[in-house]
Design an enzyme around this catalytic site. Sequence first.
Site, PDB file in Angstrom:
ATOM      1  N   HIS A 100       0.917  -1.266   0.027  1.00  0.00           N
ATOM      2  CA  HIS A 100      -0.040  -0.020   0.018  1.00  0.00           C
ATOM      3  C   HIS A 100       1.035   1.307   0.088  1.00  0.00           C
ATOM      4  O   HIS A 100       2.090   1.157   0.079  1.00  0.00           O
ATOM      5  CB  HIS A 100      -0.884  -0.041   1.297  1.00  0.00           C
ATOM      6  N   HIS A 111      -1.187 -10.692  -0.724  1.00  0.00           N
ATOM      7  CA  HIS A 111      -0.585 -10.093  -1.829  1.00  0.00           C
ATOM      8  C   HIS A 111      -1.517  -9.359  -2.752  1.00  0.00           C
ATOM      9  O   HIS A 111      -1.279  -9.645  -4.078  1.00  0.00           O
ATOM     10  CB  HIS A 111      -0.162 -11.496  -2.659  1.00  0.00           C
ATOM     11  N   HIS A 140       5.058   0.642  -0.433  1.00  0.00           N
ATOM     12  CA  HIS A 140       5.786  -0.572   0.317  1.00  0.00           C
ATOM     13  C   HIS A 140       4.812  -1.366   0.653  1.00  0.00           C
ATOM     14  O   HIS A 140       3.759  -1.354   0.597  1.00  0.00           O
ATOM     15  CB  HIS A 140       6.196   0.321   1.370  1.00  0.00           C
ATOM     16  N   CYS A 198       6.060   6.604   4.424  1.00  0.00           N
ATOM     17  CA  CYS A 198       4.940   5.866   3.991  1.00  0.00           C
ATOM     18  C   CYS A 198       4.077   6.451   2.838  1.00  0.00           C
ATOM     19  O   CYS A 198       3.394   5.735   2.380  1.00  0.00           O
ATOM     20  CB  CYS A 198       4.025   5.432   5.334  1.00  0.00           C
ATOM     21  N   GLU A 233       0.929  -4.012  11.757  1.00  0.00           N
ATOM     22  CA  GLU A 233       1.551  -3.659  10.813  1.00  0.00           C
ATOM     23  C   GLU A 233       2.909  -3.752  10.677  1.00  0.00           C
ATOM     24  O   GLU A 233       3.370  -4.037   9.551  1.00  0.00           O
ATOM     25  CB  GLU A 233       1.310  -1.881  10.569  1.00  0.00           C
ATOM     26  N   HIS A 257       3.836  -4.735   3.773  1.00  0.00           N
ATOM     27  CA  HIS A 257       3.916  -5.250   5.324  1.00  0.00           C
ATOM     28  C   HIS A 257       3.656  -6.868   5.404  1.00  0.00           C
ATOM     29  O   HIS A 257       2.893  -7.338   4.381  1.00  0.00           O
ATOM     30  CB  HIS A 257       2.863  -4.705   6.014  1.00  0.00           C
TER      31      HIS A 257
END
Length: 139
Positions: A13, A70, A26, A22, A129, A28
Amino acid sequence: MKITKIFTFDSSHMLDGHDGKCQNLHGHTYRLEVTVSGSLIEEGAKAGMVMDFTDLKSIVRQTVTEPFDHAFLYHGANPRECQIAALLEGWKMKTLRLDARTTAENMAVEIYRRLREGGLDVCRIKLWETPESCAEYEG
């Protein structure tokens, strides 16, 4: 009585317009804790349970982990994020449009909503996260 089951999923996201790193695309590995409350089942094969952990896993998999895992998660009202999603979709890559910015806080609310709509008596969502940062939502 409350029971909790833990899940993981990987997503990418970005937070367009954020004043930190952010803002960049990137990913997580999210850790999701789903807590369900209820009375114990009194009779039958599942007596003594709030619900069978296998049934809980099935609902979470269908409503959360399969769509989120994914995928590029994006805010459907953000033009730049929508452009990236359209590009990825053109390459047959997985995306998931959300109605709010893809912060951990908003995602926890979205996951809670999806599980409630899926018939789960969820009372708490805790979405990690990173190993040090999480958002918790209790409805």
